[in-house]
Scaffold this motif. Sequence first.
Motif, PDB file in Angstrom:
ATOM      1  N   THR A  18       0.834  -1.194   0.000  1.00  0.00           N
ATOM      2  CA  THR A  18       0.000   0.000   0.000  1.00  0.00           C
ATOM      3  C   THR A  18       0.866   1.241   0.000  1.00  0.00           C
ATOM      4  O   THR A  18       1.981   1.232   0.509  1.00  0.00           O
ATOM      5  N   ASP A  19       0.321   2.275  -0.604  1.00  0.00           N
ATOM      6  CA  ASP A  19       0.935   3.599  -0.529  1.00  0.00           C
ATOM      7  C   ASP A  19       0.044   4.530   0.278  1.00  0.00           C
ATOM      8  O   ASP A  19       0.305   5.729   0.357  1.00  0.00           O
ATOM      9  N   ASP A  20      -1.019   3.979   0.885  1.00  0.00           N
ATOM     10  CA  ASP A  20      -1.956   4.754   1.703  1.00  0.00           C
ATOM     11  C   ASP A  20      -1.256   5.137   3.009  1.00  0.00           C
ATOM     12  O   ASP A  20      -0.993   4.283   3.859  1.00  0.00           O
ATOM     13  N   VAL A  21      -0.963   6.440   3.165  1.00  0.00           N
ATOM     14  CA  VAL A  21      -0.221   6.886   4.342  1.00  0.00           C
ATOM     15  C   VAL A  21      -1.021   6.688   5.633  1.00  0.00           C
ATOM     16  O   VAL A  21      -0.441   6.469   6.693  1.00  0.00           O
ATOM     17  N   ASN A  22      -2.360   6.732   5.549  1.00  0.00           N
ATOM     18  CA  ASN A  22      -3.175   6.499   6.747  1.00  0.00           C
ATOM     19  C   ASN A  22      -3.085   5.033   7.193  1.00  0.00           C
ATOM     20  O   ASN A  22      -3.006   4.753   8.382  1.00  0.00           O
ATOM     21  N   ALA A  23      -3.075   4.113   6.249  1.00  0.00           N
ATOM     22  CA  ALA A  23      -2.922   2.689   6.584  1.00  0.00           C
ATOM     23  C   ALA A  23      -1.546   2.445   7.190  1.00  0.00           C
ATOM     24  O   ALA A  23      -1.408   1.677   8.158  1.00  0.00           O
ATOM     25  N   LEU A  24      -0.537   3.104   6.662  1.00  0.00           N
ATOM     26  CA  LEU A  24       0.818   2.956   7.214  1.00  0.00           C
ATOM     27  C   LEU A  24       0.905   3.554   8.611  1.00  0.00           C
ATOM     28  O   LEU A  24       1.583   2.998   9.484  1.00  0.00           O
ATOM     29  N   MET A  25       0.189   4.665   8.855  1.00  0.00           N
ATOM     30  CA  MET A  25       0.195   5.260  10.188  1.00  0.00           C
ATOM     31  C   MET A  25      -0.486   4.326  11.181  1.00  0.00           C
ATOM     32  O   MET A  25      -0.001   4.143  12.299  1.00  0.00           O
ATOM     33  N   ASP A  26      -1.596   3.713  10.791  1.00  0.00           N
ATOM     34  CA  ASP A  26      -2.261   2.741  11.658  1.00  0.00           C
ATOM     35  C   ASP A  26      -1.333   1.567  11.965  1.00  0.00           C
ATOM     36  O   ASP A  26      -1.262   1.089  13.094  1.00  0.00           O
ATOM     37  N   PHE A  27      -0.615   1.115  10.948  1.00  0.00           N
ATOM     38  CA  PHE A  27       0.320   0.006  11.118  1.00  0.00           C
ATOM     39  C   PHE A  27       1.453   0.393  12.071  1.00  0.00           C
ATOM     40  O   PHE A  27       1.841  -0.404  12.939  1.00  0.00           O
TER      41      PHE A  27
END
Length: 70
Positions: A18-27
């Motif tokens: 993913t390149d979704d920064v919100n998903a990466l922040m959750d991770f």
Amino acid sequence: MNIRELKSKFIQSRDYTTDDVNALMDFAKKAYIHNEISINEYRLLVRELESQGAVVPDIDKENSLIEHSQ
């Protein structure tokens, strides 16, 4: 840890990229909660992700399990 390493761990954990920064922040938040990264690493990741457009979602106070004083 940097964003590239975070993405790599995300891919290993989730079996997709993913390149979704919100998903990466959750991770990153989950990694911090589970003591997989330090507070300093977490802060740096959040700062970098926010600079790329990540946002913390608004809290839905009506459906929250936490009591809020009015």
